[in-house]
Design a protein around this motif. Structure first.
Motif, PDB file in Angstrom:
ATOM      1  N   GLN A  83       0.830  -1.203   0.000  1.00 10.27           N
ATOM      2  CA  GLN A  83       0.000   0.000   0.000  1.00 10.27           C
ATOM      3  C   GLN A  83       0.864   1.251   0.000  1.00 10.27           C
ATOM      4  N   ILE A  84       1.927   1.243   0.763  1.00 10.69           N
ATOM      5  CA  ILE A  84       2.848   2.387   0.788  1.00 10.69           C
ATOM      6  C   ILE A  84       3.479   2.573  -0.588  1.00 10.69           C
ATOM      7  N   ARG A  85       3.884   1.478  -1.201  1.00 10.42           N
ATOM      8  CA  ARG A  85       4.480   1.533  -2.539  1.00 10.42           C
ATOM      9  C   ARG A  85       3.484   2.128  -3.532  1.00 10.42           C
ATOM     10  N   ASP A  86       2.220   1.699  -3.452  1.00  6.44           N
ATOM     11  CA  ASP A  86       1.192   2.239  -4.349  1.00  6.44           C
ATOM     12  C   ASP A  86       1.006   3.735  -4.140  1.00  6.44           C
ATOM     13  N   LEU A  87       0.990   4.161  -2.884  1.00 12.08           N
ATOM     14  CA  LEU A  87       0.834   5.592  -2.602  1.00 12.08           C
ATOM     15  C   LEU A  87       2.009   6.397  -3.146  1.00 12.08           C
ATOM     16  N   LEU A  88       3.216   5.855  -2.993  1.00 13.06           N
ATOM     17  CA  LEU A  88       4.395   6.561  -3.494  1.00 13.06           C
ATOM     18  C   LEU A  88       4.409   6.634  -5.019  1.00 13.06           C
ATOM     19  N   VAL A 148      -5.577   8.070  -4.343  1.00 14.14           N
ATOM     20  CA  VAL A 148      -5.049   8.218  -2.988  1.00 14.14           C
ATOM     21  C   VAL A 148      -6.204   8.391  -2.010  1.00 14.14           C
ATOM     22  N   LYS A 149      -7.161   9.219  -2.378  1.00 13.28           N
ATOM     23  CA  LYS A 149      -8.326   9.451  -1.519  1.00 13.28           C
ATOM     24  C   LYS A 149      -9.076   8.146  -1.274  1.00 13.28           C
ATOM     25  N   THR A 150      -9.228   7.334  -2.311  1.00 19.40           N
ATOM     26  CA  THR A 150      -9.908   6.049  -2.177  1.00 19.40           C
ATOM     27  C   THR A 150      -9.145   5.121  -1.243  1.00 19.40           C
ATOM     28  N   LYS A 157      -8.718   2.716   4.194  1.00 14.26           N
ATOM     29  CA  LYS A 157      -7.934   2.526   5.423  1.00 14.26           C
ATOM     30  C   LYS A 157      -8.690   3.086   6.608  1.00 14.26           C
ATOM     31  N   LEU A 158      -9.369   4.213   6.424  1.00  7.15           N
ATOM     32  CA  LEU A 158     -10.138   4.821   7.508  1.00  7.15           C
ATOM     33  C   LEU A 158     -11.247   3.883   7.982  1.00  7.15           C
ATOM     34  N   VAL A 159     -11.916   3.237   7.057  1.00  6.64           N
ATOM     35  CA  VAL A 159     -12.958   2.269   7.423  1.00  6.64           C
ATOM     36  C   VAL A 159     -12.351   1.153   8.270  1.00  6.64           C
ATOM     37  N   SER A 160     -11.205   0.665   7.851  1.00  2.00           N
ATOM     38  CA  SER A 160     -10.526  -0.405   8.582  1.00  2.00           C
ATOM     39  C   SER A 160     -10.121   0.047   9.981  1.00  2.00           C
ATOM     40  N   ARG A 177      -3.273  14.712 -11.680  1.00  2.57           N
ATOM     41  CA  ARG A 177      -4.413  14.954 -10.788  1.00  2.57           C
ATOM     42  C   ARG A 177      -5.300  13.734 -10.527  1.00  2.57           C
ATOM     43  N   PRO A 178      -5.614  12.884 -11.513  1.00  9.36           N
ATOM     44  CA  PRO A 178      -6.471  11.736 -11.227  1.00  9.36           C
ATOM     45  C   PRO A 178      -5.925  10.836 -10.119  1.00  9.36           C
ATOM     46  N   ALA A 179      -4.629  10.893  -9.889  1.00 10.72           N
ATOM     47  CA  ALA A 179      -4.042  10.078  -8.826  1.00 10.72           C
ATOM     48  C   ALA A 179      -4.591  10.476  -7.467  1.00 10.72           C
ATOM     49  N   CYS A 180      -4.960  11.740  -7.305  1.00 15.93           N
ATOM     50  CA  CYS A 180      -5.504  12.197  -6.034  1.00 15.93           C
ATOM     51  C   CYS A 180      -6.741  11.409  -5.651  1.00 15.93           C
ATOM     52  N   LEU A 181      -7.557  11.086  -6.642  1.00 20.28           N
ATOM     53  CA  LEU A 181      -8.747  10.292  -6.386  1.00 20.28           C
ATOM     54  C   LEU A 181      -8.361   8.896  -5.910  1.00 20.28           C
TER      55      LEU A 181
END
Length: 66
Positions: A14-19, A32-34, A39-42, A26-30
């Motif tokens: 997950q960290i690798r994907d975020l990096l 990252v937000k997802t 993660k917040l739900v978890s 800009r579409p990457a922001c979506l």
């Protein structure tokens, strides 16, 4: 050393994907937000479980001490 990376509960993948998304347009922001929303739900689920465990432990302590 790895504790800091896992401190928020993100796997190395997950960290690798975020990096990877960090340098994308800009579409990457979506994306990252997802990922963060998932993660917040978890985290909220784990919090509820820990609060329930806390109540059970507190009740057990009260039962023993009274």
């Amino acid at each position: 050393m790895h504790e800091g990376r896992h401190g928020l509960g993100f796997s190395l993948d997950q960290i690798r994907d975020l990096l990877k998304l960090q340098d994308v347009s800009r579409p990457a922001c979506l994306n990252v937000k997802t990922l963060l929303a998932e993660k917040l739900v978890s985290v909220k689920e784990k919090k509820r479980e820990l609060e329930k465990l806390e109540q059970q432990i507190t009740a057990a302590i009260d039962a023993v001490t009274t």
